[in-house]
Motif scaffolding. Structure first.
Motif, PDB file in Angstrom:
ATOM      1  N   VAL A  73       0.898  -1.212   0.092  1.00 29.70           N
ATOM      2  CA  VAL A  73       0.031   0.184  -0.185  1.00 29.70           C
ATOM      3  C   VAL A  73       0.963   1.271  -0.050  1.00 29.70           C
ATOM      4  CG1 VAL A  73      -1.753   1.444   1.365  1.00 29.70           C
ATOM      5  CG2 VAL A  73      -2.117  -1.154   1.142  1.00 29.70           C
ATOM      6  N   THR A  74       1.786   1.255   0.696  1.00 30.94           N
ATOM      7  CA  THR A  74       2.933   2.364   1.033  1.00 30.94           C
ATOM      8  C   THR A  74       3.747   2.557  -0.261  1.00 30.94           C
ATOM      9  OG1 THR A  74       2.983   2.205   3.363  1.00 30.94           O
ATOM     10  CG2 THR A  74       4.616   3.567   2.132  1.00 30.94           C
ATOM     11  N   TYR A 113      -7.235   2.726  -1.718  1.00 25.73           N
ATOM     12  CA  TYR A 113      -6.940   3.589  -2.841  1.00 25.73           C
ATOM     13  C   TYR A 113      -5.589   3.802  -3.165  1.00 25.73           C
ATOM     14  CZ  TYR A 113     -11.979   4.972  -2.093  1.00 25.73           C
ATOM     15  OH  TYR A 113     -13.204   4.723  -1.925  1.00 25.73           O
ATOM     16  N   ALA A 114      -4.877   2.580  -2.865  1.00 22.58           N
ATOM     17  CA  ALA A 114      -3.631   2.715  -3.138  1.00 22.58           C
ATOM     18  C   ALA A 114      -3.269   1.369  -3.704  1.00 22.58           C
ATOM     19  CB  ALA A 114      -2.452   2.800  -2.035  1.00 22.58           C
ATOM     20  N   GLN A 115      -3.729   1.237  -5.025  1.00 23.79           N
ATOM     21  CA  GLN A 115      -3.617  -0.341  -5.646  1.00 23.79           C
ATOM     22  C   GLN A 115      -3.296  -0.221  -7.152  1.00 23.79           C
ATOM     23  OE1 GLN A 115      -7.202  -2.903  -5.356  1.00 23.79           O
ATOM     24  NE2 GLN A 115      -8.391  -1.373  -4.388  1.00 23.79           N
ATOM     25  N   ASP A 422      -1.615   8.432   4.913  1.00 21.53           N
ATOM     26  CA  ASP A 422      -3.039   7.998   4.625  1.00 21.53           C
ATOM     27  C   ASP A 422      -3.439   7.445   3.048  1.00 21.53           C
ATOM     28  OD1 ASP A 422      -4.136   8.628   7.285  1.00 21.53           O
ATOM     29  OD2 ASP A 422      -3.392  10.635   6.837  1.00 21.53           O
ATOM     30  N   ALA A 423      -2.329   6.846   2.527  1.00 19.44           N
ATOM     31  CA  ALA A 423      -2.527   6.360   1.194  1.00 19.44           C
ATOM     32  C   ALA A 423      -3.789   5.407   0.983  1.00 19.44           C
ATOM     33  CB  ALA A 423      -1.275   5.780   0.744  1.00 19.44           C
ATOM     34  N   PHE A 424      -3.809   4.534   1.888  1.00 17.66           N
ATOM     35  CA  PHE A 424      -5.045   3.675   1.942  1.00 17.66           C
ATOM     36  C   PHE A 424      -6.477   4.119   1.735  1.00 17.66           C
ATOM     37  CE2 PHE A 424      -8.182   0.669   3.613  1.00 17.66           C
ATOM     38  CZ  PHE A 424      -7.883  -0.676   3.157  1.00 17.66           C
ATOM     39  N   SER A 425      -6.816   5.336   2.663  1.00 19.75           N
ATOM     40  CA  SER A 425      -7.983   5.905   2.505  1.00 19.75           C
ATOM     41  C   SER A 425      -8.142   7.138   1.630  1.00 19.75           C
ATOM     42  CB  SER A 425      -8.281   6.200   4.016  1.00 19.75           C
ATOM     43  OG  SER A 425      -7.275   7.455   4.557  1.00 19.75           O
ATOM     44  N   GLN A 426      -6.848   7.654   1.312  1.00 20.47           N
ATOM     45  CA  GLN A 426      -6.918   8.924   0.518  1.00 20.47           C
ATOM     46  C   GLN A 426      -6.289   8.906  -0.869  1.00 20.47           C
ATOM     47  OE1 GLN A 426      -5.813  12.252   2.684  1.00 20.47           O
ATOM     48  NE2 GLN A 426      -6.716  11.513   4.548  1.00 20.47           N
ATOM     49  N   GLY A 427      -5.387   7.588  -1.030  1.00 21.57           N
ATOM     50  CA  GLY A 427      -4.726   7.675  -2.256  1.00 21.57           C
ATOM     51  C   GLY A 427      -3.642   8.580  -2.511  1.00 21.57           C
ATOM     52  N   ALA A 428      -3.423   9.132  -3.572  1.00 23.61           N
ATOM     53  CA  ALA A 428      -2.360  10.031  -3.654  1.00 23.61           C
ATOM     54  C   ALA A 428      -2.432  11.143  -2.984  1.00 23.61           C
ATOM     55  CB  ALA A 428      -2.347  10.716  -5.181  1.00 23.61           C
TER      56      ALA A 428
END
Length: 570
Positions: A73-74, A113-115, A422-428
């Motif tokens: 995710v990171t 949202y990091a996929q 917060d990449a998982f919940s907010q992406g970029a």
């Protein structure tokens, strides 16, 4: 929040041709496989060879826990964050093995949202590279058994008269090359082959998971098709009755193996949810192999992008160590910065084996005790001369007070910086602060150094890896391991790197030793020669090269719906 597969499906992806163009590839430098993936031709390397390299960032983590730290995710989130800041960015990750996907771990496309998308395409088959490795590997096993059969059936002179080949006199007690399959299947760990007439001679064998095949390591470490072909020829399959090494070249199967692997040499291009390019290539595990994606993918990405983000398997004592001492040693490209992923849950789980409280609940004393594991990993990365940025992967239940304490504590350590992701919940958007700090770290003066001098004897390299790399009090070799090490050194393999196969769940080789274990001794049971890949594997503790399925495997949740969509994949 939506599930990962729901988020992936709701994203409007760009045609893969657009992603290739964005990365800087010419139209004749890739082959599209549908709308969402493409194979990047190795001809691009020739065009780009004189281009300057971008910055290389390696993502690693603290000692893994069952809760998951969010390293992929990171990796994806950071790539998206850098892309959003206007940096031409590409990530390079491994292709997931279907063993863990249907077992416990699940998919490896990131999450939230990091996929990398479509996530089911990445996780299942992709462009068939792993199957190519399985096929090439098993061809060598079949060829070896066929040679053994015909020489035994005919006798040496008749065999030579009929085949025109010199007999190899294969010693059935010294056949090293087993078979592989891309699934977890404990029942295949030990088998007997050649049972019944006229199928012999009988001998002991077994199956490993494809990710552990030396051919997978070769795929990841080769610089070119020519390099791959030479490496495959060096693979040692068995010994003769006279003690001579029987290689794939000597057996005459190396060319056919390389032919099967040819298309797999090209990385696969996909995209993140935000449209950033991603190269997927090779899939060696970090507990039994070197745990990093390919040199070829890195080379292509570095010539095209300002920043390349890649990921090493498990903690910094595993994939990162092997990235530095095996991959960098062979590629010549050291990282400009490292990102070390941690979570509040992970640190609390490393605090004490006696504390059974919920790691999601606030407990400052437990967090403080578990910080020692993070500090160990910060110091470990720092000793390679690489600036390290710690990122705290935030979960929705995380206590703000604990996050603030951890930020302050890390910023007082040897780390270059620390940011919450917060990449998982907010992406970029949730990774921009991390991206900014990583860019600053990449501009620091470079002082990279290997952990050990590769010219040292094998025993000294292993001792340095144990004592300096892991903080062990020393090494302990079994009688078999001692004999093997002396033989490998005498046979001229002393120049190779050491690849330590051990549990990822502890800095030591004992999975029950949490936090920062001390004192401990690394006990090595045996060594395995990987002459083609360029390293020798030291097996410490009970590390399986063929995993098994658990009581409730992930495949129980996976199905297809009436519209033909895959469901239950995580």
């Amino acid at each position: 929040m939506l599930s990962d597969i729901e988020i992936s499906r709701q994203c409007e992806l760009q045609p893969i041709e657009n992603i290739a163009t964005k990365l800087g590839l010419m139209k004749d430098e890739f082959d599209s496989f549908g709308e969402t993936k493409a194979k990047v031709k190795l001809s691009s390397q020739r065009r780009l060879k004189n281009h300057a390299d971008g910055k290389l960032v390696i993502v690693t983590a603290v000692t893994p826990t069952p809760y998951g730290e969010g390293k992929t995710v990171t990796t994806i989130g950071l790539t998206q964050g850098l892309d959003a800041l206007g940096k031409k960015t590409c990530c390079c990750i491994r292709q997931p093995s279907m063993g863990p996907i249907f077992g416990v771990k699940g998919g490896a496309a990131g999450g939230g949202y990091a996929q990398v998308a479509p996530m089911e395409v990445l996780n299942l088959h992709l462009t068939g590279d792993i199957h190519a490795i399985s096929s090439a590997h098993n061809l060598a096993a079949a060829a070896l058994d066929a040679r053994l059969h015909h020489e035994s059936r005919l006798g040496a002179q008749a065999f030579t008269n009929q085949s025109g080949l010199e007999p190899l006199n294969i010693n059935t007690d010294r056949i090293f090359w087993r078979r592989v399959v891309d699934h977890n299947d404990r029942s295949l760990r030990q088998i007997e082959v050649g049972l019944g007439q006229p199928n012999g001679p009988e001998h002991a064998s077994g199956f490993d998971i494809t990710a552990s095949s030396e051919l997978m390591a070769i795929l990841a470490l080769s610089r070119s098709v020519e390099d791959m072909r030479v490496r495959v020829g060096r693979v040692v399959l068995a010994e003769s009755r006279d003690g001579e090494l029987i290689t794939a070249e000597k057996l005459g199967v190396a060319g056919a193996m390389a032919a099967i692997m040819l298309d797999a040499m090209a990385p696969t291009l996909m995209q993140t949810l935000s449209g950033a390019p991603c190269l997927i290539h090779a899939g060696p595990f970090a507990n039994i192999a070197h745990g990093n994606s390919s040199i070829i993918a890195d080379d292509i990405a570095l010539k095209l992008a300002d920043v390349v983000v890649t990921e090493a398997g498990f903690g910094s004592d595993m994939g990162f160590e092997k990235f530095c001492n095996i991959k960098v040693h062979q590629s010549g490209k050291s990282p400009d910065a490292a990102v070390l992923v941690t979570t509040l849950k992970a640190l609390k789980s490393h605090a004490s084996d006696q504390d059974n409280s919920d790691v999601t609940e606030p407990k400052q004393t437990r967090l403080e005790a578990g910080f020692a594991n993070l500090e160990w990993h910060i110091n470990n990365v720092s000793q390679y001369g690489v600036p390290v940025v710690v990122t705290i992967n935030r979960f929705e239940h995380d206590c703000p007070k604990e996050l603030a304490w951890l930020l302050q504590k890390v910023r007082a350590s040897k780390a270059f910086g620390c940011e919450i992701s917060d990449a998982f919940s907010q992406g970029a958007e949730g990774a921009k602060a991390l991206a900014d700090t990583v860019l600053a770290a990449c501009e620091q003066p470079q002082h990279f150094k290997f952990l050990y001098d590769h010219g040292l004897p094998l025993r000294e390299k292993l001792l340095t890896l144990a004592e300096v790399g892991l903080g062990a009090a020393g090494i302990e070799l079994s009688a078999m391991a001692t004999q093997q090490l002396e033989k490998l050194q005498a046979e001229g393999f002393g120049h190779l790197s050491i690849c330590l196969a051990k549990t990822p769940m502890s800095i030591s080789h004992d999975p029950t030793l949490k936090g920062v274990p001390n004192p401990f001794v690394i006990a090595v049971e045996k060594f395995t020669l990987n002459a083609g890949a360029g390293f020798i594997t030291a097996h410490a503790g009970k590390v399986m090269t063929m995993p098994g399925l658990g009581l409730k495997p992930a495949y129980l949740n996976i199905d297809i719906d009436n519209q033909g969509n895959i469901v239950g994949l995580a």
